[in-house]
Design an enzyme around this catalytic site. Sequence first.
Site, PDB file in Angstrom:
ATOM      1  N   LYS A  84      45.555  18.868  36.496  1.00 52.50           N
ATOM      2  CA  LYS A  84      45.336  20.006  37.484  1.00 52.50           C
ATOM      3  C   LYS A  84      46.760  20.469  38.257  1.00 52.50           C
ATOM      4  CE  LYS A  84      41.728  17.223  39.383  1.00 52.50           C
ATOM      5  NZ  LYS A  84      41.769  16.688  38.577  1.00 52.50           N
ATOM      6  N   THR A  85      46.957  19.368  38.870  1.00 52.03           N
ATOM      7  CA  THR A  85      48.506  19.267  39.337  1.00 52.03           C
ATOM      8  C   THR A  85      49.288  20.295  38.479  1.00 52.03           C
ATOM      9  OG1 THR A  85      48.324  17.326  40.314  1.00 52.03           O
ATOM     10  CG2 THR A  85      50.196  17.864  40.096  1.00 52.03           C
ATOM     11  N   ASP A 129      46.118  19.275  46.784  1.00 55.58           N
ATOM     12  CA  ASP A 129      45.142  17.668  46.244  1.00 55.58           C
ATOM     13  C   ASP A 129      44.235  16.620  47.164  1.00 55.58           C
ATOM     14  OD1 ASP A 129      44.649  17.195  44.002  1.00 55.58           O
ATOM     15  OD2 ASP A 129      46.317  14.664  43.982  1.00 55.58           O
ATOM     16  N   THR A 178      37.923  16.138  42.544  1.00 57.60           N
ATOM     17  CA  THR A 178      37.576  15.720  41.278  1.00 57.60           C
ATOM     18  C   THR A 178      36.301  15.398  42.094  1.00 57.60           C
ATOM     19  OG1 THR A 178      37.898  14.255  43.206  1.00 57.60           O
ATOM     20  CG2 THR A 178      39.719  13.702  41.145  1.00 57.60           C
ATOM     21  N   ARG A 237      46.546  12.263  30.870  1.00 56.36           N
ATOM     22  CA  ARG A 237      47.608  11.186  31.550  1.00 56.36           C
ATOM     23  C   ARG A 237      47.613   9.343  30.710  1.00 56.36           C
ATOM     24  NH1 ARG A 237      46.315  11.103  37.361  1.00 56.36           N
ATOM     25  NH2 ARG A 237      47.594  12.789  37.260  1.00 56.36           N
TER      26      ARG A 237
END
Length: 362
Positions: A84-85, A129, A178, A237
């Site tokens: 997302k980032t 975020d 999330t 990640r």
Amino acid sequence: MNWDETGPETDEPTGPVFDDRLVDAGHLDGEDTAVEAALRPKDLEEFVGQEKVREQLDLVLKAARARGATADHVLLSGAPGLGKTTLSMIIAAEMNAPIRITSGPAIQHAGDLAAILSSLQEGEVLFLDEIHRMSRPAEEMLYMAMEDFRVDVIVGKGPGATAIPLELPPFTLVGATTRAGLLPPPLRDRFGFTGHMEFYAPAELERVIHRSASLLDVGIDVEGAAEIAGRSRGTPRIANRLLRRVRDYAQVKAEGTIDREIAMAALKVYEVDARGLDRLDRAVLGALLKLFGGGPVGLSTLAVAVGEERETVEEVAEPFLVREGLLARTPRGRVATPAAWAHLGLVPPQHGAKGQQGLFGA
């Protein structure tokens, strides 16, 4: 996962803290942050996976550039570690605009948000975020800012208070969450584009690993990448983090090149098994199977047996175990599935097998 609050001190003993988990997609330390910045793709063509979101977002951005306008506000939802980032930074790069990054927990007052919004440049991308954790007053201010590019700053208190309208330059808000279900409908409806990030398939993670290995100057073959991808919980990640740990092992114990045997040996050292379970996951499953015959058992009882807080078991371990089909949440409590017994190499007791037959049809 991203969720940080320290409770009051108690005299009760606490279990081990699992804040160093390699398979925790929400945990970022200094090394993670620095390496992720180096490994992030710079444009949509380079971005691996999320084909539908990528295709739809590409249309949104190209249309905005063709009109010479700022892009619509974008909401990205999905589990931690899925990109997302990274996508927010790509949006800024594709629109040739600067980006400002903040988070919901950092905005606890409307004045905090007003200070950020009033300093934005025209066309700037604001990445927010964990947007669902923003305070309610700031959230209500954001409604007007997103829709009318205006905020009302309240000056004074009581009957003498006045609202001074403050015009904002057009900007693009990229919200990431999330837990999309916690966003109020008025906020969710103000986003022009909503994209849900899915977990990655092993083949997509292999592409991520090969790309990262190339950037890190690490030699890796196809089978080595496949072994790491299979233990990465569908999350880039985690894949990158496991790759770095396997690289360390290969440099110390081997000749620096990663193959399947090296990957398996390295991840055995770090206690990440073939399905991506770590010691916390196996502790939860082991207690459920060995102490309680596969369940059903209450969450609090299971947490005490593991020596962890119930929130840790519920929010850190259980989501992946449920997604993998190893554990089920039922009205009567947590129950292990037949796959859990098989994964740990245990044979279910007779009464457990009968109880599970009614639940799982096996």
